[in-house]
Write a protein that holds these residues in place. Structure first.
Motif, PDB file in Angstrom:
ATOM      1  N   PHE A 134     -47.083  33.712   8.228  1.00  0.00           N
ATOM      2  CA  PHE A 134     -47.118  34.534   8.516  1.00  0.00           C
ATOM      3  C   PHE A 134     -48.526  34.429   9.147  1.00  0.00           C
ATOM      4  CE2 PHE A 134     -48.671  38.865  11.304  1.00  0.00           C
ATOM      5  CZ  PHE A 134     -47.171  37.948  11.960  1.00  0.00           C
ATOM      6  N   HIS A 135     -49.395  34.815   7.746  1.00  0.00           N
ATOM      7  CA  HIS A 135     -50.679  34.720   7.371  1.00  0.00           C
ATOM      8  C   HIS A 135     -51.137  32.790   8.114  1.00  0.00           C
ATOM      9  CE1 HIS A 135     -54.976  35.483   6.053  1.00  0.00           C
ATOM     10  NE2 HIS A 135     -54.886  34.521   5.671  1.00  0.00           N
ATOM     11  N   ARG A 136     -50.812  31.875   7.782  1.00  0.00           N
ATOM     12  CA  ARG A 136     -50.948  30.925   7.710  1.00  0.00           C
ATOM     13  C   ARG A 136     -50.739  30.552   9.515  1.00  0.00           C
ATOM     14  NH1 ARG A 136     -48.504  28.955   2.439  1.00  0.00           N
ATOM     15  NH2 ARG A 136     -50.725  28.614   1.509  1.00  0.00           N
ATOM     16  N   GLN A 137     -49.816  30.959  10.479  1.00  0.00           N
ATOM     17  CA  GLN A 137     -49.386  30.575  11.131  1.00  0.00           C
ATOM     18  C   GLN A 137     -50.291  31.436  12.664  1.00  0.00           C
ATOM     19  OE1 GLN A 137     -44.861  30.380  12.907  1.00  0.00           O
ATOM     20  NE2 GLN A 137     -44.497  29.926  10.910  1.00  0.00           N
ATOM     21  N   LYS A 138     -50.555  32.632  11.904  1.00  0.00           N
ATOM     22  CA  LYS A 138     -50.370  33.532  12.851  1.00  0.00           C
ATOM     23  C   LYS A 138     -52.557  33.721  13.223  1.00  0.00           C
ATOM     24  CE  LYS A 138     -46.849  34.111  15.164  1.00  0.00           C
ATOM     25  NZ  LYS A 138     -46.695  34.323  16.417  1.00  0.00           N
ATOM     26  N   MET A 139     -52.958  33.859  11.532  1.00  0.00           N
ATOM     27  CA  MET A 139     -54.521  34.044  10.883  1.00  0.00           C
ATOM     28  C   MET A 139     -55.304  33.217  10.926  1.00  0.00           C
ATOM     29  SD  MET A 139     -54.247  37.507  11.080  1.00  0.00           S
ATOM     30  CE  MET A 139     -52.537  38.357  11.448  1.00  0.00           C
ATOM     31  N   ASP A 140     -55.043  32.180  11.712  1.00  0.00           N
ATOM     32  CA  ASP A 140     -56.208  30.610  11.380  1.00  0.00           C
ATOM     33  C   ASP A 140     -57.228  30.923  12.388  1.00  0.00           C
ATOM     34  OD1 ASP A 140     -57.345  28.371  10.965  1.00  0.00           O
ATOM     35  OD2 ASP A 140     -55.451  26.810  10.439  1.00  0.00           O
ATOM     36  N   THR A 141     -57.947  30.933  12.647  1.00  0.00           N
ATOM     37  CA  THR A 141     -58.952  31.310  13.656  1.00  0.00           C
ATOM     38  C   THR A 141     -59.816  30.008  13.793  1.00  0.00           C
ATOM     39  OG1 THR A 141     -60.271  32.776  12.396  1.00  0.00           O
ATOM     40  CG2 THR A 141     -58.569  33.713  13.786  1.00  0.00           C
ATOM     41  N   ARG A 142     -60.069  29.435  12.043  1.00  0.00           N
ATOM     42  CA  ARG A 142     -61.284  28.594  11.944  1.00  0.00           C
ATOM     43  C   ARG A 142     -61.932  27.749  13.308  1.00  0.00           C
ATOM     44  NH1 ARG A 142     -58.594  24.751   7.832  1.00  0.00           N
ATOM     45  NH2 ARG A 142     -56.500  25.718   9.293  1.00  0.00           N
ATOM     46  N   ASP A 176     -48.939  41.812  25.683  1.00  0.00           N
ATOM     47  CA  ASP A 176     -49.073  40.070  25.457  1.00  0.00           C
ATOM     48  C   ASP A 176     -49.348  39.911  23.778  1.00  0.00           C
ATOM     49  OD1 ASP A 176     -47.919  39.619  27.767  1.00  0.00           O
ATOM     50  OD2 ASP A 176     -49.980  39.490  28.824  1.00  0.00           O
ATOM     51  N   GLY A 177     -50.329  40.784  23.246  1.00  0.00           N
ATOM     52  CA  GLY A 177     -50.101  41.581  21.666  1.00  0.00           C
ATOM     53  C   GLY A 177     -48.869  40.537  20.967  1.00  0.00           C
ATOM     54  N   LEU A 178     -49.854  40.849  19.683  1.00  0.00           N
ATOM     55  CA  LEU A 178     -48.841  40.360  18.203  1.00  0.00           C
ATOM     56  C   LEU A 178     -47.817  40.906  18.281  1.00  0.00           C
ATOM     57  CD1 LEU A 178     -49.267  37.956  16.084  1.00  0.00           C
ATOM     58  CD2 LEU A 178     -50.268  39.858  14.646  1.00  0.00           C
ATOM     59  N   GLY A 236     -39.031  32.370  13.604  1.00  0.00           N
ATOM     60  CA  GLY A 236     -38.875  32.259  12.050  1.00  0.00           C
ATOM     61  C   GLY A 236     -39.416  33.988  11.297  1.00  0.00           C
ATOM     62  N   PHE A 237     -39.142  35.180  12.055  1.00  0.00           N
ATOM     63  CA  PHE A 237     -40.137  35.794  11.658  1.00  0.00           C
ATOM     64  C   PHE A 237     -39.312  37.728  12.684  1.00  0.00           C
ATOM     65  CE2 PHE A 237     -43.814  33.691  11.353  1.00  0.00           C
ATOM     66  CZ  PHE A 237     -43.806  33.415   9.229  1.00  0.00           C
ATOM     67  N   GLU A 238     -38.250  36.841  13.051  1.00  0.00           N
ATOM     68  CA  GLU A 238     -37.840  38.037  13.895  1.00  0.00           C
ATOM     69  C   GLU A 238     -37.145  39.516  12.957  1.00  0.00           C
ATOM     70  OE1 GLU A 238     -37.417  34.009  15.941  1.00  0.00           O
ATOM     71  OE2 GLU A 238     -37.050  35.259  14.269  1.00  0.00           O
ATOM     72  N   ALA A 239     -36.900  38.927  12.002  1.00  0.00           N
ATOM     73  CA  ALA A 239     -35.772  40.232  10.829  1.00  0.00           C
ATOM     74  C   ALA A 239     -37.529  40.903  10.454  1.00  0.00           C
ATOM     75  CB  ALA A 239     -35.263  39.322   9.960  1.00  0.00           C
ATOM     76  N   GLU A 246     -54.952  25.827   4.205  1.00  0.00           N
ATOM     77  CA  GLU A 246     -55.264  24.243   3.079  1.00  0.00           C
ATOM     78  C   GLU A 246     -54.235  23.541   1.816  1.00  0.00           C
ATOM     79  OE1 GLU A 246     -55.826  21.289   5.147  1.00  0.00           O
ATOM     80  OE2 GLU A 246     -57.111  23.023   6.717  1.00  0.00           O
ATOM     81  N   SER A 247     -53.302  24.786   1.237  1.00  0.00           N
ATOM     82  CA  SER A 247     -53.104  25.020   0.361  1.00  0.00           C
ATOM     83  C   SER A 247     -51.304  24.318   0.377  1.00  0.00           C
ATOM     84  CB  SER A 247     -52.968  25.687  -0.086  1.00  0.00           C
ATOM     85  OG  SER A 247     -51.992  26.118  -1.665  1.00  0.00           O
ATOM     86  N   LYS A 248     -50.962  23.510  -0.051  1.00  0.00           N
ATOM     87  CA  LYS A 248     -50.047  22.682  -0.088  1.00  0.00           C
ATOM     88  C   LYS A 248     -48.964  23.739  -0.776  1.00  0.00           C
ATOM     89  CE  LYS A 248     -51.636  19.573   1.589  1.00  0.00           C
ATOM     90  NZ  LYS A 248     -51.453  19.319   3.019  1.00  0.00           N
TER      91      LYS A 248
END
Length: 252
Positions: free
Chosen positions: A73-81, A39-41, A48-51, A147-149
């Motif tokens: 990818f970082h914003r979707q998967k690495m946000d642990t705040r 079940d891991g990453l 959106g990153f299937e390729a 948070e950066s736009k």
């Protein structure tokens, strides 16, 4: 499992200096997927990153050549705040307060050991909660990249602001490595938890341990033979540390 937890508790009681070496499995009970389990990453599709291969998305090549892809990818998967520590993180923080635990060596970038209260943490893959400019080195707040736009966040000097994590193709942070090697070389007990020990060079660090007791806690069995006495516990690490806390009447 109870007998093994009792054995682990006895070894902790007998040891004067303990170090914990952990990986992604330490944080799964907090809701952060690991990398290599079913079940891991690496084994579940990323919308959106299937390729792309996950290793590429977490590489210096991706950051340099396709920065928009990397940061999305970082914003979707690495946000642990908003993720909270679990029993394992909290138990280790309490063990440090007793003076027995001399350090936590972690492959994780989520900062949960520090959130739980651990102070002596060697982050050998860096942290997603630190950011810096690749051009001038200016430090930016933990929220900045998330948070950066801008699709690719930029410093006032024009450089790209990136998270302070070790990507594929990059060297490990020298200070964290030196600290990890030092603490692993100087303890009489090593607890390995929540790691497949397949990521190098980080996994090779445990070879610096030459103490008396080795405990390996992992959901999947691992074959590790260093030290004089080896205890293998095939179980989720969160459950093991919750059991230890209950045995010691410790409130986590």
């Amino acid at each position: 499992m109870d007998d093994k937890i009792r054995q682990l508790n006895e070894w902790i009681g007998e040891s004067e200096k303990i170090v914990f070496f952990g990986g992604a499995g330490v944080s799964t009970a907090s809701g952060i997927p690991d990398f290599r389990s079913k079940d891991g990453l690496y084994n579940t599709p990323s919308v959106g990153f299937e390729a792309y291969q996950p290793e590429y998305l977490l590489s210096n090549r991706c950051l340099v050549h396709e920065p928009k892809v990397y940061f999305e990818f970082h914003r979707q998967k690495m946000d642990t705040r908003k993720i909270r520590p679990n029993h394992a993180h909290r138990y280790l923080a309490e063990l440090e307060k007793t003076g027995k635990l001399t350090g936590v060596v972690t492959q994780n970038i989520d900062g949960l050991h520090q959130k739980a209260g651990s102070r002596k943490v060697y982050e050998i893959h860096g942290s997603a909660l630190r950011n810096y400019c690749m051009k001038c080195g200016k430090i930016y707040p933990s929220d900045y990249v998330f948070e950066s736009k801008e699709p690719v966040p930029h410093c006032e000097c024009g450089g790209v602001i990136r998270p302070d994590i070790t990507l594929y193709g990059e060297s490990l942070p020298e200070d964290a490595v030196a600290g990890a090697v030092s603490v692993l070389s100087s303890v009489d007990m090593l607890i390995i938890g929540g790691t497949s020990l397949t990521v190098y060079p980080a996994a090779s660090f445990i070879n610096y341990f030459g103490g008396k007791y080795l405990a390996v806690i992992n959901r999947d069995p691992l074959d590790v033979h260093i030290g004089k006495n080896v205890l293998n516990i095939t179980e989720d690490i969160d459950r093991v540390f919750a059991g230890l806390a209950e045995m010691e009447n410790m409130t986590l």
